[in-house]
Design a protein around this motif. Structure first.
Motif, mmCIF file in Angstrom:
data_model
loop_
_atom_site.group_PDB
_atom_site.id
_atom_site.type_symbol
_atom_site.label_atom_id
_atom_site.label_comp_id
_atom_site.label_asym_id
_atom_site.label_seq_id
_atom_site.Cartn_x
_atom_site.Cartn_y
_atom_site.Cartn_z
ATOM 1 N N SER A 66 0.827 -1.207 0.000
ATOM 2 C CA SER A 66 0.000 0.000 0.000
ATOM 3 C C SER A 66 0.861 1.257 0.000
ATOM 4 O O SER A 66 0.510 2.258 -0.632
ATOM 5 N N SER A 67 1.986 1.199 0.677
ATOM 6 C CA SER A 67 2.899 2.348 0.694
ATOM 7 C C SER A 67 3.509 2.576 -0.683
ATOM 8 O O SER A 67 3.598 3.716 -1.153
ATOM 9 N N LEU A 68 3.897 1.498 -1.334
ATOM 10 C CA LEU A 68 4.476 1.606 -2.679
ATOM 11 C C LEU A 68 3.450 2.137 -3.673
ATOM 12 O O LEU A 68 3.749 3.024 -4.480
ATOM 13 N N VAL A 69 2.237 1.624 -3.613
ATOM 14 C CA VAL A 69 1.201 2.078 -4.539
ATOM 15 C C VAL A 69 0.835 3.543 -4.262
ATOM 16 O O VAL A 69 0.612 4.319 -5.200
ATOM 17 N N ALA A 70 0.802 3.940 -3.002
ATOM 18 C CA ALA A 70 0.539 5.351 -2.685
ATOM 19 C C ALA A 70 1.623 6.241 -3.290
ATOM 20 O O ALA A 70 1.323 7.309 -3.846
ATOM 21 N N LEU A 71 2.867 5.800 -3.203
ATOM 22 C CA LEU A 71 3.963 6.562 -3.813
ATOM 23 C C LEU A 71 3.798 6.617 -5.332
ATOM 24 O O LEU A 71 4.012 7.668 -5.950
ATOM 25 N N MET A 72 3.403 5.503 -5.922
ATOM 26 C CA MET A 72 3.160 5.485 -7.368
ATOM 27 C C MET A 72 2.060 6.479 -7.742
ATOM 28 O O MET A 72 2.185 7.199 -8.747
ATOM 29 N N LEU A 73 1.005 6.538 -6.941
ATOM 30 C CA LEU A 73 -0.089 7.470 -7.235
ATOM 31 C C LEU A 73 0.352 8.921 -7.094
ATOM 32 O O LEU A 73 -0.117 9.791 -7.834
ATOM 33 N N VAL A 74 1.255 9.195 -6.160
ATOM 34 C CA VAL A 74 1.807 10.552 -6.034
ATOM 35 C C VAL A 74 2.536 10.931 -7.319
ATOM 36 O O VAL A 74 2.315 12.011 -7.884
ATOM 37 N N VAL A 75 3.380 10.038 -7.795
ATOM 38 C CA VAL A 75 4.157 10.315 -9.010
ATOM 39 C C VAL A 75 3.230 10.442 -10.225
ATOM 40 O O VAL A 75 3.355 11.382 -11.017
ATOM 41 N N ILE A 76 2.303 9.507 -10.360
ATOM 42 C CA ILE A 76 1.363 9.551 -11.487
ATOM 43 C C ILE A 76 0.573 10.855 -11.474
ATOM 44 O O ILE A 76 0.379 11.489 -12.523
ATOM 45 N N SER A 77 0.125 11.262 -10.291
ATOM 46 C CA SER A 77 -0.685 12.490 -10.221
ATOM 47 C C SER A 77 0.116 13.712 -10.651
ATOM 48 O O SER A 77 -0.446 14.652 -11.226
ATOM 49 N N LEU A 78 1.403 13.710 -10.404
ATOM 50 C CA LEU A 78 2.236 14.838 -10.842
ATOM 51 C C LEU A 78 2.297 14.920 -12.360
ATOM 52 O O LEU A 78 2.351 16.021 -12.927
ATOM 53 N N PHE A 79 2.296 13.762 -13.031
ATOM 54 C CA PHE A 79 2.343 13.740 -14.492
ATOM 55 C C PHE A 79 0.968 13.936 -15.129
ATOM 56 O O PHE A 79 0.874 14.199 -16.324
ATOM 57 N N GLN A 80 -0.086 13.793 -14.326
ATOM 58 C CA GLN A 80 -1.447 13.964 -14.845
ATOM 59 C C GLN A 80 -2.191 15.028 -14.030
ATOM 60 O O GLN A 80 -3.377 14.892 -13.751
ATOM 61 N N TRP A 81 -1.475 16.069 -13.675
ATOM 62 C CA TRP A 81 -2.007 17.097 -12.791
ATOM 63 C C TRP A 81 -3.299 17.711 -13.311
ATOM 64 O O TRP A 81 -4.150 18.141 -12.527
ATOM 65 N N HIS A 82 -3.453 17.753 -14.612
ATOM 66 C CA HIS A 82 -4.630 18.370 -15.226
ATOM 67 C C HIS A 82 -5.870 17.464 -15.169
ATOM 68 O O HIS A 82 -6.975 17.930 -15.413
ATOM 69 N N GLN A 83 -5.704 16.205 -14.829
ATOM 70 C CA GLN A 83 -6.816 15.254 -14.775
ATOM 71 C C GLN A 83 -7.656 15.458 -13.512
ATOM 72 O O GLN A 83 -7.117 15.819 -12.456
ATOM 73 N N PRO A 84 -8.947 15.194 -13.606
ATOM 74 C CA PRO A 84 -9.799 15.297 -12.411
ATOM 75 C C PRO A 84 -9.312 14.346 -11.308
ATOM 76 O O PRO A 84 -8.991 13.180 -11.574
ATOM 77 N N GLY A 85 -9.233 14.862 -10.101
ATOM 78 C CA GLY A 85 -8.836 14.050 -8.957
ATOM 79 C C GLY A 85 -7.344 13.951 -8.704
ATOM 80 O O GLY A 85 -6.923 13.347 -7.716
ATOM 81 N N SER A 86 -6.537 14.542 -9.570
ATOM 82 C CA SER A 86 -5.083 14.428 -9.399
ATOM 83 C C SER A 86 -4.588 15.061 -8.102
ATOM 84 O O SER A 86 -3.707 14.514 -7.435
#
Length: 161
Positions: A66-86
């Motif tokens: 869960s910690s690794l996936v949370a970190l992945m979501l942080v990184v993904i959200s930075l690359f998709q900042w314009h997407q809803p929910g980022s």
């Protein structure tokens, strides 16, 4: 395809945050109080047993995964900042990593290690146990809140995607 993978990561995060929030909530609301009501040597022995067993249980892959996936979501959200929910995904990941993972590693684990080194029958055992109960539970409250808030944020992201 990317949308499906992110959705799977979000569901995994929401569910795992919920499971860990429930575990931490149980310790914060009644398990630690119950252990505090028994004689110090018995409470210390029980907690040391819990700490030994939990390290060899399904808790560990869930905790680390869960910690690794949370970190992945942080990184993904930075690359998709314009997407809803980022922003919510970023916040959920940061809150979870800081309030659950880092808190556990910086505070709860060292307290567990210190407790394991104390002889429960020693004169100092009762004092150590009293401090442990107070400090460990305080940091566990942080983990409970962080896991719950992260779960809520990840569910929100699922709903707006």
């Amino acid at each position: 395809m990317t949308h499906a993978i992110i959705t799977i990561l979000l569901w995994f995060s929401a569910i795992s945050c919920g499971l860990l929030a429930g575990l931490y909530f149980s310790f914060s609301t009644f398990i630690m109080r119950a252990l505090g009501r028994v004689e110090a040597p018995a409470g210390m022995a029980a907690m040391n047993s819990v700490n030994a067993v939990i390290q060899r249980s399904l808790f560990m892959p869930l905790f680390l995964g869960s910690s690794l996936v949370a970190l992945m979501l942080v990184v993904i959200s930075l690359f998709q900042w314009h997407q809803p929910g980022s922003v919510a995904a970023f916040a959920g990941g940061v809150i979870y990593i800081g309030g659950m993972f880092i808190c556990t590693m910086a505070f709860n684990v060292p307290l567990n290690n210190a407790l394991a080194k104390v002889d429960p029958a020693s004169a100092d055992g009762g004092n150590v146990w009293g401090h442990y109960l107070r400090d460990w539970t305080r940091w566990n409250h942080v983990r409970t809140v962080a896991s719950t808030v992260a779960m809520i944020l990840f569910i929100y992201v699922i709903s707006v995607r």
